[in-house]
Design a protein around this motif. Structure first.
Motif, PDB file in Angstrom:
ATOM      1  N   THR A 271       0.840  -1.192   0.000  1.00  0.00           N
ATOM      2  CA  THR A 271       0.000   0.000   0.000  1.00  0.00           C
ATOM      3  C   THR A 271       0.876   1.243   0.000  1.00  0.00           C
ATOM      4  OG1 THR A 271      -1.725  -1.165   1.222  1.00  0.00           O
ATOM      5  CG2 THR A 271      -1.811   1.240   1.236  1.00  0.00           C
ATOM      6  N   MET A 272       0.526   2.215  -0.840  1.00  0.00           N
ATOM      7  CA  MET A 272       1.301   3.449  -0.882  1.00  0.00           C
ATOM      8  C   MET A 272       1.162   4.185   0.447  1.00  0.00           C
ATOM      9  SD  MET A 272       1.179   6.592  -3.636  1.00  0.00           S
ATOM     10  CE  MET A 272      -0.476   7.087  -3.179  1.00  0.00           C
ATOM     11  N   PRO A 273       2.268   4.642   1.033  1.00  0.00           N
ATOM     12  CA  PRO A 273       2.192   5.368   2.305  1.00  0.00           C
ATOM     13  C   PRO A 273       1.264   6.574   2.205  1.00  0.00           C
ATOM     14  CG  PRO A 273       4.463   4.818   1.772  1.00  0.00           C
ATOM     15  CD  PRO A 273       3.649   4.469   0.572  1.00  0.00           C
ATOM     16  N   ALA A 274       0.700   6.971   3.340  1.00  0.00           N
ATOM     17  CA  ALA A 274      -0.228   8.101   3.373  1.00  0.00           C
ATOM     18  C   ALA A 274       0.502   9.382   2.978  1.00  0.00           C
ATOM     19  CB  ALA A 274      -0.831   8.240   4.764  1.00  0.00           C
ATOM     20  N   VAL A 275       0.072   9.988   1.889  1.00  0.00           N
ATOM     21  CA  VAL A 275       0.696  11.208   1.381  1.00  0.00           C
ATOM     22  C   VAL A 275      -0.402  12.140   0.892  1.00  0.00           C
ATOM     23  CG1 VAL A 275       2.870  10.115   0.704  1.00  0.00           C
ATOM     24  CG2 VAL A 275       0.969  10.219  -0.924  1.00  0.00           C
ATOM     25  N   ASN A 276      -0.030  13.388   0.698  1.00  0.00           N
ATOM     26  CA  ASN A 276      -0.918  14.388   0.115  1.00  0.00           C
ATOM     27  C   ASN A 276      -0.458  14.628  -1.313  1.00  0.00           C
ATOM     28  OD1 ASN A 276      -2.707  16.401  -0.429  1.00  0.00           O
ATOM     29  ND2 ASN A 276      -1.762  17.927   0.916  1.00  0.00           N
ATOM     30  N   LEU A 277      -1.187  14.049  -2.273  1.00  0.00           N
ATOM     31  CA  LEU A 277      -0.778  14.132  -3.668  1.00  0.00           C
ATOM     32  C   LEU A 277      -1.039  15.517  -4.236  1.00  0.00           C
ATOM     33  CD1 LEU A 277      -2.105  10.713  -5.026  1.00  0.00           C
ATOM     34  CD2 LEU A 277       0.230  11.290  -4.360  1.00  0.00           C
ATOM     35  N   CYS A 278      -0.132  15.969  -5.123  1.00  0.00           N
ATOM     36  CA  CYS A 278      -0.328  17.250  -5.806  1.00  0.00           C
ATOM     37  C   CYS A 278      -1.409  17.137  -6.872  1.00  0.00           C
ATOM     38  CB  CYS A 278       0.978  17.717  -6.446  1.00  0.00           C
ATOM     39  SG  CYS A 278       2.266  18.165  -5.272  1.00  0.00           S
ATOM     40  N   SER A 279      -1.371  16.058  -7.639  1.00  0.00           N
ATOM     41  CA  SER A 279      -2.327  15.847  -8.718  1.00  0.00           C
ATOM     42  C   SER A 279      -2.369  14.364  -9.026  1.00  0.00           C
ATOM     43  CB  SER A 279      -1.933  16.651  -9.968  1.00  0.00           C
ATOM     44  OG  SER A 279      -0.730  16.153 -10.518  1.00  0.00           O
ATOM     45  N   SER A 280      -3.256  14.015  -9.956  1.00  0.00           N
ATOM     46  CA  SER A 280      -3.384  12.617 -10.363  1.00  0.00           C
ATOM     47  C   SER A 280      -2.440  12.269 -11.507  1.00  0.00           C
ATOM     48  CB  SER A 280      -4.830  12.335 -10.792  1.00  0.00           C
ATOM     49  OG  SER A 280      -5.190  13.177 -11.877  1.00  0.00           O
ATOM     50  N   LYS A 281      -1.603  13.224 -11.948  1.00  0.00           N
ATOM     51  CA  LYS A 281      -0.686  12.972 -13.051  1.00  0.00           C
ATOM     52  C   LYS A 281       0.461  12.085 -12.588  1.00  0.00           C
ATOM     53  CE  LYS A 281      -3.018  15.618 -15.816  1.00  0.00           C
ATOM     54  NZ  LYS A 281      -3.777  15.059 -16.952  1.00  0.00           N
ATOM     55  N   MET A 282       0.748  11.057 -13.397  1.00  0.00           N
ATOM     56  CA  MET A 282       1.823  10.126 -13.086  1.00  0.00           C
ATOM     57  C   MET A 282       2.740   9.994 -14.292  1.00  0.00           C
ATOM     58  SD  MET A 282      -0.261   7.117 -11.057  1.00  0.00           S
ATOM     59  CE  MET A 282      -1.374   6.791 -12.429  1.00  0.00           C
ATOM     60  N   ALA A 283       3.943   9.516 -14.044  1.00  0.00           N
ATOM     61  CA  ALA A 283       4.909   9.284 -15.119  1.00  0.00           C
ATOM     62  C   ALA A 283       5.618   7.964 -14.848  1.00  0.00           C
ATOM     63  CB  ALA A 283       5.912  10.429 -15.209  1.00  0.00           C
ATOM     64  N   PHE A 284       5.831   7.193 -15.918  1.00  0.00           N
ATOM     65  CA  PHE A 284       6.479   5.892 -15.794  1.00  0.00           C
ATOM     66  C   PHE A 284       7.703   5.855 -16.698  1.00  0.00           C
ATOM     67  CE2 PHE A 284       7.279   1.470 -16.758  1.00  0.00           C
ATOM     68  CZ  PHE A 284       7.095   0.840 -15.528  1.00  0.00           C
ATOM     69  N   CYS A 285       8.861   5.595 -16.108  1.00  0.00           N
ATOM     70  CA  CYS A 285      10.090   5.450 -16.886  1.00  0.00           C
ATOM     71  C   CYS A 285      11.058   4.558 -16.121  1.00  0.00           C
ATOM     72  CB  CYS A 285      10.727   6.810 -17.191  1.00  0.00           C
ATOM     73  SG  CYS A 285      11.240   7.766 -15.762  1.00  0.00           S
ATOM     74  N   ASP A 286      11.798   3.753 -16.864  1.00  0.00           N
ATOM     75  CA  ASP A 286      12.812   2.869 -16.292  1.00  0.00           C
ATOM     76  C   ASP A 286      12.221   1.963 -15.213  1.00  0.00           C
ATOM     77  OD1 ASP A 286      15.421   1.844 -16.127  1.00  0.00           O
ATOM     78  OD2 ASP A 286      15.857   3.109 -14.394  1.00  0.00           O
ATOM     79  N   SER A 287      11.048   1.373 -15.496  1.00  0.00           N
ATOM     80  CA  SER A 287      10.371   0.436 -14.587  1.00  0.00           C
ATOM     81  C   SER A 287      10.017   1.070 -13.248  1.00  0.00           C
ATOM     82  CB  SER A 287      11.237  -0.817 -14.345  1.00  0.00           C
ATOM     83  OG  SER A 287      11.479  -1.488 -15.560  1.00  0.00           O
ATOM     84  N   ARG A 288       9.838   2.386 -13.242  1.00  0.00           N
ATOM     85  CA  ARG A 288       9.479   3.096 -12.020  1.00  0.00           C
ATOM     86  C   ARG A 288       8.317   4.044 -12.289  1.00  0.00           C
ATOM     87  NH1 ARG A 288      14.917   2.212 -11.926  1.00  0.00           N
ATOM     88  NH2 ARG A 288      15.876   1.611  -9.935  1.00  0.00           N
ATOM     89  N   LEU A 289       7.411   4.111 -11.322  1.00  0.00           N
ATOM     90  CA  LEU A 289       6.258   4.990 -11.406  1.00  0.00           C
ATOM     91  C   LEU A 289       6.451   6.145 -10.430  1.00  0.00           C
ATOM     92  CD1 LEU A 289       3.333   5.559 -12.403  1.00  0.00           C
ATOM     93  CD2 LEU A 289       2.543   4.153 -10.495  1.00  0.00           C
ATOM     94  N   TYR A 290       6.213   7.379 -10.911  1.00  0.00           N
ATOM     95  CA  TYR A 290       6.446   8.570 -10.097  1.00  0.00           C
ATOM     96  C   TYR A 290       5.151   9.361  -9.939  1.00  0.00           C
ATOM     97  CZ  TYR A 290      11.430   7.733 -10.988  1.00  0.00           C
ATOM     98  OH  TYR A 290      12.681   7.179 -11.069  1.00  0.00           O
ATOM     99  N   LEU A 291       4.929   9.892  -8.714  1.00  0.00           N
ATOM    100  CA  LEU A 291       3.822  10.784  -8.415  1.00  0.00           C
ATOM    101  C   LEU A 291       4.339  11.969  -7.616  1.00  0.00           C
ATOM    102  CD1 LEU A 291       2.644   7.604  -7.907  1.00  0.00           C
ATOM    103  CD2 LEU A 291       0.519   8.889  -7.761  1.00  0.00           C
ATOM    104  N   GLU A 292       3.704  13.138  -7.788  1.00  0.00           N
ATOM    105  CA  GLU A 292       4.072  14.331  -7.027  1.00  0.00           C
ATOM    106  C   GLU A 292       3.332  14.341  -5.691  1.00  0.00           C
ATOM    107  OE1 GLU A 292       4.147  18.052  -9.493  1.00  0.00           O
ATOM    108  OE2 GLU A 292       3.106  16.746 -10.903  1.00  0.00           O
ATOM    109  N   THR A 293       4.028  14.744  -4.644  1.00  0.00           N
ATOM    110  CA  THR A 293       3.419  14.821  -3.315  1.00  0.00           C
ATOM    111  C   THR A 293       3.762  16.155  -2.659  1.00  0.00           C
ATOM    112  OG1 THR A 293       5.332  13.786  -2.235  1.00  0.00           O
ATOM    113  CG2 THR A 293       3.582  12.328  -3.017  1.00  0.00           C
ATOM    114  N   LEU A 294       2.799  16.658  -1.875  1.00  0.00           N
ATOM    115  CA  LEU A 294       3.017  17.879  -1.100  1.00  0.00           C
ATOM    116  C   LEU A 294       3.458  17.573   0.321  1.00  0.00           C
ATOM    117  CD1 LEU A 294       0.041  20.153  -2.229  1.00  0.00           C
ATOM    118  CD2 LEU A 294       2.467  20.457  -2.734  1.00  0.00           C
ATOM    119  N   SER A 295       2.929  16.491   0.866  1.00  0.00           N
ATOM    120  CA  SER A 295       3.282  16.120   2.232  1.00  0.00           C
ATOM    121  C   SER A 295       3.414  14.594   2.309  1.00  0.00           C
ATOM    122  CB  SER A 295       2.215  16.614   3.212  1.00  0.00           C
ATOM    123  OG  SER A 295       2.504  16.198   4.528  1.00  0.00           O
TER     124      SER A 295
END
Length: 438
Positions: A271-295
């Motif tokens: 389960t993804m740790p509890a975070v405050n996401l900036c947006s629902s936009k994600m990016a996938f590169c080099d077998s890794r998924l990235y999301l923006e977080t504020l907190s």
């Protein structure tokens, strides 16, 4: 437009300044200065080539034409020592005896959208999309080039159009097979599209190939909840995976689920740790998924190989108003955003993540003339998405699309590409016949 050097009594000069808008190439500029000094005042040309009425047969006398790279509006210069040969008339009796393997290899290099026009030639070509030999050659040729796919419903009928940047032409693709519940375009990868939606009380996911009109509904996830999704295609393995992260409304902490097309099932992960996401936009590169977080501030990274989440403390640039994560080739990860608190001081910048220093490094800034034409109002909405090292900006209010090539550091308008529907969903798309949903 062809321009050549002209002979004169005092030597010759190449009118090269008319060929390049902003300066000249270093090598050609040096050649022009040499030619100018050779024929300038105070010098005497004793060569027979300098006489009036004589013909300049020097190898330096070349034809220069303007060409445009595939999908871009910027002009480059190409020189040729020999004249272009005229087209040769094809003999029907020779082409009729062309070996089948060679014919498939030729057809595999035809732009995918043109194949449909060729299917009416004969029965053999009409069934070419089911020919394994043709699909084998098609899978080995380079990509057709970047395309922009737009999807919308009008009002209930799904509509899909593809704009080919190399051909600079729109193509309409029928989407009558798409169920009514498939409302959200998740994204595109390797020639496949992924859609999601709610059918009654059930959250469903669908994967399809628009060119072959093949599609399949994925099995239900372990948790029936609207999720943030992203699809990844492995062309070498001829498979795809769909990653479901957190709840789309952020109300529940759900385990990460991954669908594997080879196993045809969803598997549960951390389960993804509890975070405050900036947006629902994600990016996938080099077998890794990235999301923006504020907190906590920075990025959340999901490793597909281990199924584990990790926090990356990469602080965002100051005065960032809205940011989009864009995946580049290999390990390159870009951040695109508008900065500036006041409308007259706003601008658009592009940063790249330095994985070693965990720092965003500025690599480009949108020129003011492009920024003012794309976003005339400070609060105007825009979308940003990428493929490989191309980044596309779209403005629904202005109906324009701007392309930035990270490798060439070139900005250009996408000529002929204007989006009319404000509710259109857009993404990069790679047309491929060999992309399988099985």
């Amino acid at each position: 437009m062809v321009e050549v050097g002209q002979s004169s009594e005092s030597g010759f000069r190449l009118p090269y300044s008319r060929l390049v808008r902003n300066g000249a190439l270093r090598e050609e500029d040096s050649f022009q200065r040499q030619a100018t000094n050779f024929g300038g005042s105070g010098s005497r040309n004793t060569s027979p080539l300098g006489r009036i009425g004589s013909r300049n047969t020097s190898p330096s006398r070349q034809k220069v034409i303007k060409t445009k790279p595939r999908g871009l509006d910027e002009e480059t210069v190409a020189t040729f020592n020999k004249a272009v040969q005229p087209d040769v008339q094809m003999e029907d009796n020779i082409w009729a005896m062309l070996p089948e393997d060679l014919l498939n290899e030729i057809l595999a290099r035809v732009p995918p959208f043109m194949i449909f026009r060729l299917r009416s030639v004969c029965r053999r070509w009409n069934s070419i999309l089911q020919d394994n030999s043709f699909l084998k050659f098609h899978s080995q040729v380079p990509s057709h080039g970047p395309c922009l796919l737009t999807f919308w419903r009008n009002p209930q009928t799904p509509q899909c159009s593809v704009f080919s940047l190399p051909l600079k032409q729109w193509f309409r693709i029928p989407f009558t097979f798409l169920p009514l519940w498939a409302f959200w375009l998740v994204g595109s990868s390797g020639g496949l599209l992924c859609f999601s939606g709610v059918d009654g009380l059930t959250f469903k996911t669908l994967v399809c190939n628009p060119l072959t009109q093949s599609w399949r509904i994925l099995p239900s996830m372990h948790y029936n909840q609207q999720r943030q999704l992203i699809m990844v295609v492995d062309r070498m393995d001829r498979s795809f995976k769909v990653i479901a992260t957190s709840d789309i409304y952020g109300d529940k902490s759900l385990p990460t689920e991954v669908y594997d097309s080879k196993l045809n099932k969803w598997s549960l992960h951390q389960t993804m740790p509890a975070v405050n996401l900036c947006s629902s936009k994600m990016a996938f590169c080099d077998s890794r998924l990235y999301l923006e977080t504020l907190s906590p501030l920075g990025l959340m990274m999901y490793r597909l190989d281990t199924g584990q989440w990790e926090h990356i403390p990469a602080k965002f640039p100051r005065s960032l108003l809205d940011g989009y994560l864009v995946a580049g080739t290999q390990k390159r990860l870009f951040l695109v955003g508008r900065i500036g608190l006041y409308s007259n001081l706003q601008s658009m910048k592009i940063w790249e993540l330095d994985h070693t220093k965990i720092l965003w490094v500025e690599i480009s800034r949108m020129p003011p003339r492009y920024f003012r034409a794309l976003l005339r109002l400070s609060a105007e909405r825009f979308e940003c998405f990428g493929q490989d090292n191309l980044i596309c900006f779209t403005s629904w209010t202005q109906g324009k699309s701007l392309l930035y090539d990270v490798d060439k550091k070139a900005w250009s308008w996408i000529a002929g590409c204007a989006f009319q529907s404000y509710n259109s969903q857009v993404c990069f798309y790679e047309p491929r016949f060999d992309a399988s949903v099985c």
